[in-house]
Design a protein around this motif. Structure first.
Motif, PDB file in Angstrom:
ATOM      1  N   CYS A 140       0.822  -1.209   0.000  1.00 47.58           N
ATOM      2  CA  CYS A 140       0.000   0.000   0.000  1.00 47.58           C
ATOM      3  C   CYS A 140       0.854   1.257   0.000  1.00 47.58           C
ATOM      4  O   CYS A 140       1.805   1.365   0.781  1.00 47.58           O
ATOM      5  CB  CYS A 140      -0.918   0.011   1.226  1.00 47.58           C
ATOM      6  SG  CYS A 140      -2.122  -1.320   1.214  1.00 47.58           S
ATOM      7  N   THR A 141       0.498   2.193  -0.862  1.00 52.63           N
ATOM      8  CA  THR A 141       1.187   3.486  -0.907  1.00 52.63           C
ATOM      9  C   THR A 141       0.221   4.627  -0.622  1.00 52.63           C
ATOM     10  O   THR A 141       0.613   5.779  -0.629  1.00 52.63           O
ATOM     11  CB  THR A 141       1.852   3.716  -2.290  1.00 52.63           C
ATOM     12  OG1 THR A 141       0.844   3.646  -3.297  1.00 52.63           O
ATOM     13  CG2 THR A 141       2.938   2.685  -2.542  1.00 52.63           C
ATOM     14  N   ARG A 142      -1.046   4.311  -0.392  1.00 53.73           N
ATOM     15  CA  ARG A 142      -2.071   5.312  -0.072  1.00 53.73           C
ATOM     16  C   ARG A 142      -2.592   5.008   1.324  1.00 53.73           C
ATOM     17  O   ARG A 142      -3.450   4.149   1.492  1.00 53.73           O
ATOM     18  CB  ARG A 142      -3.205   5.257  -1.096  1.00 53.73           C
ATOM     19  CG  ARG A 142      -2.760   5.631  -2.490  1.00 53.73           C
ATOM     20  CD  ARG A 142      -3.727   5.054  -3.529  1.00 53.73           C
ATOM     21  NE  ARG A 142      -3.232   5.268  -4.861  1.00 53.73           N
ATOM     22  CZ  ARG A 142      -2.403   4.455  -5.497  1.00 53.73           C
ATOM     23  NH1 ARG A 142      -1.965   3.368  -4.898  1.00 53.73           N
ATOM     24  NH2 ARG A 142      -1.999   4.718  -6.713  1.00 53.73           N
ATOM     25  N   TYR A 143      -2.047   5.685   2.314  1.00 53.11           N
ATOM     26  CA  TYR A 143      -2.460   5.446   3.690  1.00 53.11           C
ATOM     27  C   TYR A 143      -2.194   6.684   4.523  1.00 53.11           C
ATOM     28  O   TYR A 143      -1.457   7.574   4.122  1.00 53.11           O
ATOM     29  CB  TYR A 143      -1.748   4.233   4.296  1.00 53.11           C
ATOM     30  CG  TYR A 143      -0.242   4.314   4.274  1.00 53.11           C
ATOM     31  CD1 TYR A 143       0.456   4.958   5.298  1.00 53.11           C
ATOM     32  CD2 TYR A 143       0.483   3.763   3.229  1.00 53.11           C
ATOM     33  CE1 TYR A 143       1.840   5.028   5.273  1.00 53.11           C
ATOM     34  CE2 TYR A 143       1.860   3.830   3.190  1.00 53.11           C
ATOM     35  CZ  TYR A 143       2.545   4.460   4.218  1.00 53.11           C
ATOM     36  OH  TYR A 143       3.903   4.531   4.192  1.00 53.11           O
ATOM     37  N   THR A 144      -2.834   6.711   5.682  1.00 55.10           N
ATOM     38  CA  THR A 144      -2.651   7.797   6.629  1.00 55.10           C
ATOM     39  C   THR A 144      -2.187   7.178   7.936  1.00 55.10           C
ATOM     40  O   THR A 144      -2.783   6.203   8.403  1.00 55.10           O
ATOM     41  CB  THR A 144      -3.976   8.557   6.851  1.00 55.10           C
ATOM     42  OG1 THR A 144      -4.401   9.072   5.578  1.00 55.10           O
ATOM     43  CG2 THR A 144      -3.819   9.680   7.832  1.00 55.10           C
ATOM     44  N   GLN A 145      -1.145   7.739   8.495  1.00 52.32           N
ATOM     45  CA  GLN A 145      -0.611   7.213   9.740  1.00 52.32           C
ATOM     46  C   GLN A 145      -1.030   8.116  10.888  1.00 52.32           C
ATOM     47  O   GLN A 145      -0.883   9.333  10.821  1.00 52.32           O
ATOM     48  CB  GLN A 145       0.909   7.132   9.650  1.00 52.32           C
ATOM     49  CG  GLN A 145       1.545   6.366  10.767  1.00 52.32           C
ATOM     50  CD  GLN A 145       3.018   6.070  10.491  1.00 52.32           C
ATOM     51  OE1 GLN A 145       3.540   6.354   9.423  1.00 52.32           O
ATOM     52  NE2 GLN A 145       3.673   5.490  11.473  1.00 52.32           N
ATOM     53  N   GLY A 146      -1.603   7.514  11.934  1.00 53.73           N
ATOM     54  CA  GLY A 146      -1.976   8.263  13.128  1.00 53.73           C
ATOM     55  C   GLY A 146      -3.368   8.877  13.096  1.00 53.73           C
ATOM     56  O   GLY A 146      -3.774   9.535  14.048  1.00 53.73           O
ATOM     57  N   TRP A 160      -6.525   0.365  11.581  1.00 50.41           N
ATOM     58  CA  TRP A 160      -5.802  -0.510  12.505  1.00 50.41           C
ATOM     59  C   TRP A 160      -5.424   0.381  13.673  1.00 50.41           C
ATOM     60  O   TRP A 160      -4.507   1.181  13.588  1.00 50.41           O
ATOM     61  CB  TRP A 160      -4.573  -1.076  11.811  1.00 50.41           C
ATOM     62  CG  TRP A 160      -3.603  -1.808  12.670  1.00 50.41           C
ATOM     63  CD1 TRP A 160      -2.347  -1.395  13.022  1.00 50.41           C
ATOM     64  CD2 TRP A 160      -3.763  -3.093  13.260  1.00 50.41           C
ATOM     65  NE1 TRP A 160      -1.743  -2.333  13.799  1.00 50.41           N
ATOM     66  CE2 TRP A 160      -2.595  -3.389  13.962  1.00 50.41           C
ATOM     67  CE3 TRP A 160      -4.809  -4.015  13.269  1.00 50.41           C
ATOM     68  CZ2 TRP A 160      -2.428  -4.577  14.663  1.00 50.41           C
ATOM     69  CZ3 TRP A 160      -4.636  -5.187  13.970  1.00 50.41           C
ATOM     70  CH2 TRP A 160      -3.452  -5.471  14.652  1.00 50.41           C
ATOM     71  N   ASP A 161      -6.225   0.317  14.767  1.00 46.97           N
ATOM     72  CA  ASP A 161      -5.968   1.214  15.896  1.00 46.97           C
ATOM     73  C   ASP A 161      -6.473   0.615  17.203  1.00 46.97           C
ATOM     74  O   ASP A 161      -7.076  -0.442  17.220  1.00 46.97           O
ATOM     75  CB  ASP A 161      -6.621   2.582  15.662  1.00 46.97           C
ATOM     76  CG  ASP A 161      -8.139   2.580  15.797  1.00 46.97           C
ATOM     77  OD1 ASP A 161      -8.760   1.492  15.760  1.00 46.97           O
ATOM     78  OD2 ASP A 161      -8.716   3.659  15.923  1.00 46.97           O
ATOM     79  N   ALA A 203      -0.925   3.651  14.401  1.00 47.59           N
ATOM     80  CA  ALA A 203      -2.243   3.370  13.817  1.00 47.59           C
ATOM     81  C   ALA A 203      -2.164   3.711  12.330  1.00 47.59           C
ATOM     82  O   ALA A 203      -1.495   4.669  11.943  1.00 47.59           O
ATOM     83  CB  ALA A 203      -3.313   4.221  14.489  1.00 47.59           C
ATOM     84  N   PHE A 204      -2.831   2.932  11.511  1.00 50.27           N
ATOM     85  CA  PHE A 204      -2.860   3.175  10.076  1.00 50.27           C
ATOM     86  C   PHE A 204      -4.291   3.055   9.591  1.00 50.27           C
ATOM     87  O   PHE A 204      -5.069   2.243  10.087  1.00 50.27           O
ATOM     88  CB  PHE A 204      -2.020   2.139   9.311  1.00 50.27           C
ATOM     89  CG  PHE A 204      -0.545   2.307   9.481  1.00 50.27           C
ATOM     90  CD1 PHE A 204       0.178   3.099   8.613  1.00 50.27           C
ATOM     91  CD2 PHE A 204       0.122   1.670  10.515  1.00 50.27           C
ATOM     92  CE1 PHE A 204       1.548   3.255   8.762  1.00 50.27           C
ATOM     93  CE2 PHE A 204       1.485   1.806  10.673  1.00 50.27           C
ATOM     94  CZ  PHE A 204       2.203   2.603   9.797  1.00 50.27           C
ATOM     95  N   SER A 205      -4.637   3.868   8.610  1.00 49.43           N
ATOM     96  CA  SER A 205      -5.925   3.733   7.932  1.00 49.43           C
ATOM     97  C   SER A 205      -5.709   4.112   6.476  1.00 49.43           C
ATOM     98  O   SER A 205      -4.775   4.839   6.145  1.00 49.43           O
ATOM     99  CB  SER A 205      -6.989   4.614   8.581  1.00 49.43           C
ATOM    100  OG  SER A 205      -6.668   5.980   8.457  1.00 49.43           O
ATOM    101  N   GLY A 206      -6.575   3.604   5.629  1.00 51.88           N
ATOM    102  CA  GLY A 206      -6.415   3.938   4.228  1.00 51.88           C
ATOM    103  C   GLY A 206      -7.422   3.239   3.348  1.00 51.88           C
ATOM    104  O   GLY A 206      -8.198   2.395   3.791  1.00 51.88           O
TER     105      GLY A 206
END
Length: 178
Positions: free
Chosen positions: A48-54, A93-94, A163-166
């Motif tokens: 994955c290259t499209r994600y948001t951390q935190g 994922w949190d 935490a990661f989401s995307g």
């Protein structure tokens, strides 16, 4: 002589790269490279290259939760989304609640939509026969907001940078981007 001409060009390229790649060359933007999350996943970028951390970019319309030990990592979480291509469009994922924090294990939640902008509210008609696969609705209203930050404590004072989401997008040509 050739070396003397090349040095300024090489220095300019190195300056652009070390500055984070935000400078423009020939009026074309130079994009920041992101680390591939979960290399080896069956996606266009082999991860994955499209994600948001935190932060949690997910919405609320349909949710499915997976817990430890079934899901042990963000890569397991993304794989759950990949395994549910007709109902999952993004993941988080949190530490989703006090129980997660107490047991020290993050939860994987897969969703069918994204966080709505702050001036958008969607109301669902739960008894409408056109509703399909809407398993969980919070009072049948989804209010938009800014993207919430993820935290490691119940008081929401310690940011969760792990935490990661995307998104996980199923493209019509059969490939997947995330």
């Amino acid at each position: 002589m050739l070396f003397a001409r090349l040095v300024p060009s090489v220095l300019a390229i190195l300056a652009t790269v070390s500055a984070g790649g935000h400078k423009q060359e020939n009026n074309q933007p130079v994009f920041k490279q992101v680390q591939v999350l979960c290399p080896g996943l069956q996606t266009e970028d082999n991860g994955c290259t499209r994600y948001t951390q935190g932060f949690d970019i997910t919405g609320i319309v349909t949710t499915v939760q997976f817990f430890f030990p079934e899901v042990k990592s963000v890569c397991d979480c993304i794989q759950k989304c990949l395994d549910n291509p007709t109902t999952c469009a993004n993941y988080i994922w949190d530490f989703h609640n006090a129980t997660d924090i107490a047991n020290g294990h993050r939860t994987c939640i897969i969703y069918s939509n994204f966080n709505l902008p702050s001036n958008v509210t969607v109301v669902y008609a739960p008894n409408d026969p056109q509703n399909v696969n809407i398993q969980f609705l919070e009072d049948t209203v989804q209010m938009g907001s800014t993207v919430p930050q993820a935290f490691t404590d119940v008081n929401a004072t310690v940011p969760d940078d792990k935490a990661f989401s995307g998104p996980v997008w199923q493209l019509s040509n059969g490939s997947v981007q995330c």
